[in-house]
Write a protein that holds these residues in place. Structure first.
Motif, mmCIF file in Angstrom:
data_model
loop_
_atom_site.group_PDB
_atom_site.id
_atom_site.type_symbol
_atom_site.label_atom_id
_atom_site.label_comp_id
_atom_site.label_asym_id
_atom_site.label_seq_id
_atom_site.Cartn_x
_atom_site.Cartn_y
_atom_site.Cartn_z
ATOM 1 N N LEU A 62 0.826 -1.201 0.000
ATOM 2 C CA LEU A 62 0.000 0.000 0.000
ATOM 3 C C LEU A 62 0.865 1.258 0.000
ATOM 4 N N PHE A 63 1.913 1.256 0.817
ATOM 5 C CA PHE A 63 2.792 2.424 0.873
ATOM 6 C C PHE A 63 3.526 2.625 -0.454
ATOM 7 N N ILE A 64 4.096 1.552 -0.992
ATOM 8 C CA ILE A 64 4.863 1.654 -2.234
ATOM 9 C C ILE A 64 3.968 2.051 -3.395
ATOM 10 N N ALA A 65 2.797 1.433 -3.511
ATOM 11 C CA ALA A 65 1.899 1.743 -4.625
ATOM 12 C C ALA A 65 1.376 3.169 -4.537
ATOM 13 N N THR A 66 1.073 3.630 -3.323
ATOM 14 C CA THR A 66 0.601 5.007 -3.147
ATOM 15 C C THR A 66 1.701 6.005 -3.485
ATOM 16 N N LEU A 67 2.916 5.745 -3.001
ATOM 17 C CA LEU A 67 4.046 6.627 -3.302
ATOM 18 C C LEU A 67 4.327 6.666 -4.800
ATOM 19 N N THR A 68 4.270 5.515 -5.452
ATOM 20 C CA THR A 68 4.521 5.443 -6.894
ATOM 21 C C THR A 68 3.442 6.178 -7.676
ATOM 22 N N ALA A 69 2.188 6.000 -7.281
ATOM 23 C CA ALA A 69 1.082 6.680 -7.982
ATOM 24 C C ALA A 69 1.195 8.195 -7.837
ATOM 25 N N PHE A 70 1.519 8.657 -6.630
ATOM 26 C CA PHE A 70 1.680 10.098 -6.418
ATOM 27 C C PHE A 70 2.828 10.646 -7.261
ATOM 28 N N GLY A 71 3.954 9.949 -7.273
ATOM 29 C CA GLY A 71 5.097 10.401 -8.058
ATOM 30 C C GLY A 71 4.811 10.402 -9.553
ATOM 31 N N ALA A 72 4.088 9.385 -10.028
ATOM 32 C CA ALA A 72 3.760 9.318 -11.451
ATOM 33 C C ALA A 72 2.835 10.455 -11.861
ATOM 34 N N VAL A 73 1.859 10.771 -11.016
ATOM 35 C CA VAL A 73 0.950 11.881 -11.317
ATOM 36 C C VAL A 73 1.711 13.206 -11.336
ATOM 37 N N LEU A 74 2.578 13.412 -10.354
ATOM 38 C CA LEU A 74 3.315 14.683 -10.268
ATOM 39 C C LEU A 74 4.271 14.862 -11.447
ATOM 40 N N THR A 75 5.130 13.898 -11.692
ATOM 41 C CA THR A 75 6.125 14.026 -12.756
ATOM 42 C C THR A 75 5.468 13.986 -14.137
ATOM 43 N N GLY A 76 4.481 13.095 -14.310
ATOM 44 C CA GLY A 76 3.826 12.993 -15.606
ATOM 45 C C GLY A 76 3.053 14.244 -15.972
ATOM 46 N N SER A 77 2.360 14.834 -14.999
ATOM 47 C CA SER A 77 1.570 16.040 -15.277
ATOM 48 C C SER A 77 2.472 17.246 -15.537
ATOM 49 N N LEU A 78 3.573 17.361 -14.789
ATOM 50 C CA LEU A 78 4.506 18.471 -15.026
ATOM 51 C C LEU A 78 5.140 18.383 -16.412
ATOM 52 N N ALA A 79 5.591 17.180 -16.784
ATOM 53 C CA ALA A 79 6.188 17.006 -18.107
ATOM 54 C C ALA A 79 5.164 17.255 -19.207
ATOM 55 N N ALA A 80 3.954 16.760 -19.015
ATOM 56 C CA ALA A 80 2.911 16.939 -20.031
ATOM 57 C C ALA A 80 2.484 18.399 -20.147
ATOM 58 N N PHE A 81 2.436 19.112 -19.025
ATOM 59 C CA PHE A 81 2.058 20.522 -19.065
ATOM 60 C C PHE A 81 3.104 21.338 -19.825
ATOM 61 N N ALA A 82 4.370 21.007 -19.618
ATOM 62 C CA ALA A 82 5.425 21.698 -20.353
ATOM 63 C C ALA A 82 5.337 21.395 -21.847
ATOM 64 N N LEU A 83 5.079 20.142 -22.200
ATOM 65 C CA LEU A 83 4.976 19.772 -23.608
ATOM 66 C C LEU A 83 3.719 20.322 -24.263
ATOM 67 N N SER A 84 2.681 20.519 -23.484
ATOM 68 C CA SER A 84 1.419 20.994 -24.040
ATOM 69 C C SER A 84 1.345 22.504 -24.145
ATOM 70 N N ARG A 85 1.948 23.225 -23.190
ATOM 71 C CA ARG A 85 1.756 24.669 -23.120
ATOM 72 C C ARG A 85 3.005 25.496 -23.437
ATOM 73 N N MET A 86 4.166 24.946 -23.178
ATOM 74 C CA MET A 86 5.389 25.706 -23.457
ATOM 75 C C MET A 86 5.779 25.563 -24.924
ATOM 76 N N ARG A 87 6.360 26.607 -25.457
ATOM 77 C CA ARG A 87 6.824 26.591 -26.842
ATOM 78 C C ARG A 87 8.356 26.617 -26.843
ATOM 79 N N PHE A 88 8.966 25.540 -27.288
ATOM 80 C CA PHE A 88 10.420 25.481 -27.360
ATOM 81 C C PHE A 88 10.820 24.605 -28.545
#
Length: 281
Positions: A81-107
């Motif tokens: 439970l601890f490992i799966a929760t930690l992994t899910a939280f990390g995946a949401v945080l890193t995945g959303s940040l990377a996707a937001f940069a790819l979706s909204r930033m122009r580079f």
């Protein structure tokens, strides 16, 4: 003529809906039969588990009590439970940040970066086991929960789901926020993420289930029996109890209960997240 055509279309739609319902019921039954067989085996005395009958005259839940009392399944449950929760939280945080940069930033080479990230989906996780193991060993994280969780956090599919969802959100909301002086991270945290709850739920649930079911990687990096996850612990049950199939089936059912509960509670969020991210067939 128009009336006849409408009636014909209604009849075809009803027939199509019935066929679809029949196919879904058939697949549901196919999925439930192994589950019913596992439960039937778990409530049999061990000496009757080799019989091919569907029921027993002496049903008992002693296999469940043995698993709970004679194994560390509660500790395995807590570790998973601890490992799966930690992994899910990390995946949401890193995945959303990377996707937001790819979706909204122009580079420059933004699309190239996105396709390189997606190429990670085609890389089997087994290929990365040796370098990841050496990396965890070099930084002293072996036999810790961090060693299990960290390699599972960066997932290309999470970036894809979030990016597809963010691309569908209106950009006018961000433009208004920028006029009010909102920073990039403030727009992400206060505007985008609250709107992306379906995608967050889908990524979190998929990552949670994947981490919970992972056997090979925790088996390699966790040598302390006190840190065993549920799949690793359940793998030891068969070796411990030998041919006591009732105990094996009971442990498997207990290990599957959290996943079934997650799907039953959040199935609507999963559908909304997949539909909103463009993963529709």
């Amino acid at each position: 003529m128009t009336t006849m055509t409408s009636m014909s279309i209604d009849t075809r739609m009803k027939l199509f809906n019935r066929i679809c319902a029949g196919v879904l019921i058939a697949f549901a039954l196919l999925w439930l039969v192994p589950l019913a067989w596992a439960f039937d085996t778990a409530i049999k005395p061990n000496e009757e588990t080799t019989k091919t009958t569907w029921w027993t005259d002496n049903p008992t839940f002693s296999a469940f009590s043995r698993i709970i009392n004679e194994t560390d399944i509660i500790r395995w449950f807590g570790s998973s439970l601890f490992i799966a929760t930690l992994t899910a939280f990390g995946a949401v945080l890193t995945g959303s940040l990377a996707a937001f940069a790819l979706s909204r930033m122009r580079f420059r080479y933004r699309n190239v970066v996105f396709w390189v990230v997606l190429a990670g989906i085609m890389v089997p996780s087994q290929v990365l086991i040796v370098p990841q193991f050496r990396e965890m060993d070099s930084i002293g994280l072996l036999n810790t929960f961090w060693a299990v969780s960290l390699p599972q956090i960066p997932t290309a599919i999470a970036v894809f789901i979030f990016k597809q969802f963010f691309d569908g959100l209106p950009k006018e909301l961000e433009e208004v926020a920028r006029l009010d002086g909102a920073s990039f991270l403030r727009i992400y945290a206060r505007i985008i993420m609250p709107l992306a709850r379906p995608a967050v739920a889908a990524v979190a649930i998929f990552t949670f289930v994947s981490s919970w079911n992972d056997l090979l990687w925790p088996l390699l990096v966790l040598s302390n029996p006190d840190n065993m996850t549920m799949p690793v612990g359940l793998a030891t049950v068969q070796g411990t109890f030998g041919i006591r199939y009732a105990d094996t089936m009971a442990s498997a059912l207990l290990g599957a209960v959290p996943l079934v509960a997650v799907f039953l509670l959040f199935q609507r969020n999963i559908v909304e997240g997949i539909a909103g991210s463009g993963l529709k067939g």
